[in-house]
Design a protein around this motif. Structure first.
Motif, PDB file in Angstrom:
ATOM      1  N   CYS A  46     -28.565  30.327  36.009  1.00  7.86           N
ATOM      2  CA  CYS A  46     -29.743  30.980  35.460  1.00  7.86           C
ATOM      3  C   CYS A  46     -29.439  32.462  35.198  1.00  7.86           C
ATOM      4  O   CYS A  46     -29.028  33.185  36.113  1.00  7.86           O
ATOM      5  N   ASP A  71     -31.482  34.910  34.575  1.00  7.77           N
ATOM      6  CA  ASP A  71     -32.469  35.858  35.088  1.00  7.77           C
ATOM      7  C   ASP A  71     -32.312  36.143  36.577  1.00  7.77           C
ATOM      8  O   ASP A  71     -32.629  37.241  37.040  1.00  7.77           O
ATOM      9  N   CYS A  72     -31.845  35.145  37.333  1.00 10.53           N
ATOM     10  CA  CYS A  72     -31.676  35.364  38.778  1.00 10.53           C
ATOM     11  C   CYS A  72     -30.226  35.244  39.210  1.00 10.53           C
ATOM     12  O   CYS A  72     -29.927  35.278  40.403  1.00 10.53           O
ATOM     13  N   HIS A 109     -34.213  33.217  42.995  1.00  7.64           N
ATOM     14  CA  HIS A 109     -35.312  34.141  43.262  1.00  7.64           C
ATOM     15  C   HIS A 109     -35.013  35.482  42.581  1.00  7.64           C
ATOM     16  O   HIS A 109     -33.845  35.824  42.347  1.00  7.64           O
ATOM     17  N   PRO A 110     -36.031  36.262  42.267  1.00  7.74           N
ATOM     18  CA  PRO A 110     -35.805  37.577  41.656  1.00  7.74           C
ATOM     19  C   PRO A 110     -35.013  38.484  42.592  1.00  7.74           C
ATOM     20  O   PRO A 110     -35.120  38.365  43.828  1.00  7.74           O
ATOM     21  N   CYS A 132     -37.701  32.262  41.125  1.00  8.04           N
ATOM     22  CA  CYS A 132     -37.447  32.635  39.740  1.00  8.04           C
ATOM     23  C   CYS A 132     -38.301  31.769  38.819  1.00  8.04           C
ATOM     24  O   CYS A 132     -38.266  30.536  38.901  1.00  8.04           O
TER      25      CYS A 132
END
Length: 379
Positions: free
Chosen positions: A153, A155-156, A161-162, A210
């Motif tokens: 992923c 984004d994470c 998770h962020p 996320c």
């Protein structure tokens, strides 16, 4: 599960752990429900997974070899195989001896899971298919291949998770990532260890997941790749594309992408290994008097001599006019089978010539009733 675990994975009883792991990876790429078209894929995958879990645990494997398949399964129903030999109460060790790892879920197992999460683990191999025509298999080409595969992923970064999510120790397992229970069975007290369901074995709970991957750390993406098709490849053979498979765990490398090749049937040539077969129609005069004819090949047209007196169905061999030999020098052969074609429409001159031919051979033929059928049957 009636099959012996060794038979399920296709390994010898003295196979090493590495050989067992490799055999399982091959079964997983073949039968995982997400990629297999086999109607029984899920059941076969579960069997392979179970066999791997037992045979890569030294204590469970020893129990399995000592007890046999049926007795081991019976003991397992009562939980007596959890925690290794120590849980057997009388087979060595104390009641809490040994230690068996918890069962990871299918997704984790498929993408390189199993064992501790602490170290980098290579991602699983993925499998796909690619269809090429016979000309491509003859020449060797570069083809584009589109695959839908899991990717880390973005984004994470695969964490699920962020980056700024708050973290706290999992209260269910006290940060261990595993939960242990002890229970009494007819075979004694046994200890069972399983992955903590609350933190999924991480030992840490995060305040957010996320939104892109919903906590999985992976997303499905479509990728276009170029694959080199070697000259001479056959249907069913597999090409391996290094590091084009599923992402690894904890920073581990990607697995490989296995591309199974399907070579389409050709409208003119039949393939038999490295050899090709071709059916060539010829006329009766060509068969009777002989001729030089043109024969198509995958590398252009060549000339072939038809000897006089050739019979319908006779086969001629053209050396080195077949398929390239994969990873070897030279080509197979082209086998040309001739078929004498009986004309359906004759002009008057042709009819008279054939009648004269029949009479010269002493044949009494009723031209009006079955001349061509009898002529055809003579060949």
């Amino acid at each position: 599960m009636s099959e012996d675990f060794y038979s399920v994975l296709g390994v010898d009883r003295d196979a090493s752990e590495e050989e067992i792991q490799q055999a399982f990876r091959e079964k997983a790429t073949e039968y995982h429900p997400d990629v297999s078209d086999d109607p029984n894929a899920e059941e076969k995958f579960k069997k392979a997974k179970k066999a791997k879990e037992v045979l890569t645990d030294d204590e469970k494997r020893q129990m399995y070899d000592q007890m046999g398949h049926e007795r081991f399964q019976e003991a397992e129903k009562h939980g007596a195989t959890e925690g290794g030999r120590g849980g057997m109460g009388g087979m060595g060790g104390g009641p809490f001896g040994g230690g068996g790892g918890g069962m990871n879920d299918i997704f984790e197992q498929f993408f390189g899971g199993g064992g501790s999460r602490s170290g980098p683990q290579q991602g699983a191999d993925l499998r796909t298919r690619l269809t090429v025509d016979l000309e491509d298999a003859y020449e060797g080409v570069t083809k584009q291949l589109t695959v839908n595969r899991p990717e880390r992923c973005p984004d994470c970064d695969g964490e699920g998770h962020p980056p700024d999510a708050d973290a706290r120790t999992c209260s269910a397992c006290n940060g261990q990532g595993q939960q242990r229970t002890v229970r009494q069975t007819p075979l004694g007290r046994v200890q069972q260890t399983q992955t903590c369901p609350q933190c999924d074995g991480e030992g840490t709970i995060y305040s957010e997941t996320c939104s892109t991957c919903r906590g999985d750390g992976r997303v499905q993406e479509e990728s276009t790749l170029e694959v080199e098709i070697p000259a001479g490849i056959r249907s069913g053979q597999t090409l391996r594309m290094d590091r084009e498979g599923a992402p690894g765990e904890n920073g581990g490398p990607k697995g490989d992408l296995l591309v199974e090749i399907q070579v389409e049937d050709h409208e003119e040539f039949d393939r038999d290994g490295d050899d090709l077969q071709y059916h060539l129609p010829i006329s009766f005069p060509q068969a009777a008097f002989g001729d030089t004819v043109e024969v198509p090949t995958l590398d252009g047209t060549v000339e072939m001599d038809i000897p006089s007196g050739t019979q319908s169905g006779e086969t001629f061999r053209l050396r080195n006019k077949g398929m390239p030999r994969l990873q070897r020098r030279g080509h197979g052969d082209l086998y040309v089978q001739v078929q004498v074609v009986t004309p359906e429409d004759l002009n008057e001159e042709q009819r008279e010539a054939l009648e004269a031919f029949a009479e010269a051979g002493g044949e009494e033929i009723d031209v009006e009733q079955g001349f061509f059928e009898k002529l055809k049957s003579s060949f």
